[in-house]
Motif scaffolding. Structure first.
Motif: not given
Length: 73
Positions: A55, A61, A71
């Protein structure tokens, strides 16, 4: 039954190698955007575990996001 080990045996090592090699964000995003659906075709079902590991890397990401994997905080 899903392929849970795809993350720690394939995706995560590739992502780490790209980071360690100093790959550009563009290269990380392109490479991993293409890798994710290949692993999913083989029934990878722990994508969120790998996403969580990366992340802090916006390019990685984004590769997940490019494949519809986000996420949720």
């Amino acid at each position: 039954m899903g392929w849970g080990s795809a993350g720690h045996k394939l995706f995560d090592p590739v992502a780490r190698a790209l980071i360690e090699a100093g790959a550009s964000d563009e290269l990380k995003e392109k490479t991993l955007t293409d890798l994710i659906p290949v692993l999913q075709e083989e029934d990878w079902d722990t994508e969120l575990d790998s996403l969580q590991n990366f992340l802090d890397d916006p390019a990685i990401a984004k590769a997940f996001a490019n494949n519809g994997i986000l996420w949720e905080d």
